[in-house]
Every structure is written in structure tokens, then in C-alpha cells.
Design a protein around this motif. Structure first.
Motif, PDB file in Angstrom:
ATOM      1  N   GLU A  94     -44.825  -8.629 -17.141  1.00 63.58           N
ATOM      2  CA  GLU A  94     -44.226  -8.483 -15.812  1.00 63.58           C
ATOM      3  C   GLU A  94     -43.872  -7.032 -15.513  1.00 63.58           C
ATOM      4  O   GLU A  94     -43.988  -6.565 -14.381  1.00 63.58           O
ATOM      5  N   GLY A  95     -43.472  -6.304 -16.570  1.00 63.75           N
ATOM      6  CA  GLY A  95     -43.090  -4.906 -16.396  1.00 63.75           C
ATOM      7  C   GLY A  95     -44.245  -3.993 -16.035  1.00 63.75           C
ATOM      8  O   GLY A  95     -44.038  -2.841 -15.643  1.00 63.75           O
ATOM      9  N   ASN A  96     -45.478  -4.498 -16.167  1.00 60.36           N
ATOM     10  CA  ASN A  96     -46.662  -3.697 -15.820  1.00 60.36           C
ATOM     11  C   ASN A  96     -47.030  -3.824 -14.347  1.00 60.36           C
ATOM     12  O   ASN A  96     -47.949  -3.147 -13.881  1.00 60.36           O
ATOM     13  N   ILE A  97     -46.340  -4.704 -13.629  1.00 63.71           N
ATOM     14  CA  ILE A  97     -46.658  -4.952 -12.218  1.00 63.71           C
ATOM     15  C   ILE A  97     -45.616  -4.246 -11.356  1.00 63.71           C
ATOM     16  O   ILE A  97     -44.439  -4.603 -11.368  1.00 63.71           O
ATOM     17  N   ASN A  98     -46.069  -3.227 -10.652  1.00 64.76           N
ATOM     18  CA  ASN A  98     -45.152  -2.375  -9.876  1.00 64.76           C
ATOM     19  C   ASN A  98     -45.453  -2.531  -8.395  1.00 64.76           C
ATOM     20  O   ASN A  98     -46.221  -1.774  -7.807  1.00 64.76           O
ATOM     21  N   ARG A  99     -44.858  -3.550  -7.787  1.00 62.24           N
ATOM     22  CA  ARG A  99     -45.192  -3.828  -6.398  1.00 62.24           C
ATOM     23  C   ARG A  99     -44.390  -2.960  -5.431  1.00 62.24           C
ATOM     24  O   ARG A  99     -43.281  -2.512  -5.735  1.00 62.24           O
ATOM     25  N   ILE A 100     -44.975  -2.724  -4.283  1.00 63.48           N
ATOM     26  CA  ILE A 100     -44.246  -2.128  -3.162  1.00 63.48           C
ATOM     27  C   ILE A 100     -43.409  -3.241  -2.555  1.00 63.48           C
ATOM     28  O   ILE A 100     -43.929  -4.324  -2.250  1.00 63.48           O
ATOM     29  N   LEU A 101     -42.125  -3.000  -2.394  1.00 61.76           N
ATOM     30  CA  LEU A 101     -41.214  -4.042  -1.890  1.00 61.76           C
ATOM     31  C   LEU A 101     -41.312  -4.112  -0.366  1.00 61.76           C
ATOM     32  O   LEU A 101     -40.556  -3.485   0.359  1.00 61.76           O
ATOM     33  N   GLY A 102     -42.280  -4.900   0.095  1.00 60.25           N
ATOM     34  CA  GLY A 102     -42.555  -4.974   1.528  1.00 60.25           C
ATOM     35  C   GLY A 102     -41.432  -5.537   2.352  1.00 60.25           C
ATOM     36  O   GLY A 102     -41.372  -5.330   3.573  1.00 60.25           O
TER      37      GLY A 102
END
Length: 241
Positions: A94-102
């Protein structure tokens, strides 16, 4: 620039997946900026179905080149699409997924994401450097979320910018052109007959093509690869590979 032309969208996705796999295997840690759109969706399906156990997902760190300012549960979210077609089907920390907080206020989120990139990525001349940036291109020649009417955002001071869709007015957070062109490698995924005119303009640098943000993609590394289907490449007069 390398131009690869394949029969259809499915073949583009399959060949890009092989290319992606090779890039990941050649690196200890791999930072990639993902794109939204219909072609990446098929790429994610192919990766999940054919390569899920061939990739060490622990070393792949995922980011996005742009995101619509909507919650992660919204059907318009690039993140949601990636979860449905890729992340839900592979073993990735999960720590590898860096989403833009839309769902956050766009200006603040652009600043936060730019800061995240500065922390996570190595920098080249002060600009965060991805191992690979995956781009699509719109019928209007936009790429990431830099649209022709806001082409000045390409060279914005900030690594991430707030863009506005020209028709819907929807806000988006996008990396800027400096980040795109600083990447070690950039890959365009472009399919469909509606893209043929802009593909020709951007690749051949025809008169007036500089108004299309996609024409400004020119990585300093010199490593730019176009993955096209025959429909998108129709005006290039090249034989399929």
C-alpha cells in the motif's frame, strides 16, 4: 524518438506491458507516473492477467501524471480505475501507491504532491525525476492535464499545477512539463482514429503544432517512445512493426 506501431489497442497494451516489465527488471527501485484513459486501462488488465507474478511489485512505486479533482470513489478518478484494473489483482504494498488526493482542495493538493515528489524522487537540476512517465494524448493535443488553452502551465514554476478542463471546467492536478521532460524515459500510449491528426502534427512537427502541449514533450534523456495503433498512426505513412 522511437515510434512503435501495432495492429490495435490490445496489441499496443500487450507490447507496452512487455516493455514495462523490462524497465522494471532493469532497476532496483522503479518510480512510474501513470496515465488515465482507455488504453492504460487495457494495459493494466494485461499486466494483471499476464504479468502479475513476473514483476516484483515491491520495487515499483506508483504515482500519477494527473488526476481529476474528484473523490477516489468517483468513476472519473484515475486512481479508482487503476485500483479496479490493476491494484486489486496484484500484490503491491500500500505504501508504494502514491495517489493524488482528488477530493482535497486543488491548490493545496498540488503543493502537497509536488512536495511528495521532491521527497521521494531523485532530482535532476532541482526537478523530481521519474524512471518512467506514461502519457496519453487527447484529440485536442493535450497531455497529462495540460490543455492548449493553458499551455503556459507547461513551464510553471511549481512541479504540480492546477489545470481546468476547457469544456467541463473540472479542476485537475497535473505534473508540469519540466517534470515530464526530466524523466529518464517517457512513453506515449495513443490509440484510435480520432488521434491521427494530432499524432501526425506532434511527431512531424507540422506548422502550428507548437500550440499542442503534447508537442512539447522532449525528454532531456532523449528517450521518448510512442506506442501507437494503426488507426492513430494512419497519417504517418509507416509500416506496422
Amino acid at each position: 524518438m522511437e515510434i512503435k506501431i501495432y495492429k490495435d489497442k490490445q496489441e499496443v497494451a500487450e507490447e507496452f506491458s512487455v516493455y514495462f516489465l523490462e524497465k522494471v527488471k532493469a532497476n532496483d527501485i522503479f518510480h512510474v507516473a501513470l496515465s488515465g484513459g482507455s488504453t492504460p486501462k487495457i494495459v493494466f488488465d494485461v499486466l494483471a492477467e499476464n504479468f502479475a507474478d513476473q514483476v516484483d511489485w515491491n520495487k515499483v512505486h506508483f504515482y500519477w501524471g494527473d488526476e481529476r479533482c474528484v473523490p477516489p470513489t468517483d468513476d472519473e478518478s484515475n486512481y479508482k480505475m487503476t485500483v479496479e484494473h490493476l491494484f486489486s489483482k496484484i500484490e503491491v504494498p500500500e505504501g508504494n501507491i502514491n495517489r493524488i488526493l482528488g477530493e482535497k482542495a486543488p491548490n493545496g493538493e498540488a503543493m502537497r504532491y509536488a512536495n511528495l515528489l521532491e521527497i521521494d524522487l531523485d532530482r535532476e537540476d532541482g526537478v523530481p525525476q521519474f524512471d518512467l512517465v506514461i502519457l496519453g494524448m487527447g484529440d485536442d493535443g493535450h497531455t497529462a492535464s495540460i490543455f492548449p488553452h493553458e499551455i503556459q502551465l507547461w513551464n510553471a514554476e511549481d512541479h504540480c499545477v492546477v489545470a481546468t478542463h476547457p469544456d467541463s471546467g473540472q479542476k485537475r492536478v497535473s505534473i508540469n512539463g519540466k517534470v515530464i521532460n526530466t524523466a529518464k524515459e517517457v512513453a506515449f500510449l495513443v490509440t484510435g482514429a480520432s488521434k491521427a491528426e494530432k499524432v501526425e502534427a506532434v511527431i512531424k512537427k507540422t506548422e502550428g503544432s507548437e500550440v499542442y502541449p503534447a508537442s512539447l514533450v522532449n525528454p532531456k534523456s532523449g528517450k521518448l517512445v510512442w506506442f501507437l495503433d494503426e488507426d492513430a498512426a494512419a497519417k504517418l505513412n509507416q509500416n506496422p512493426s
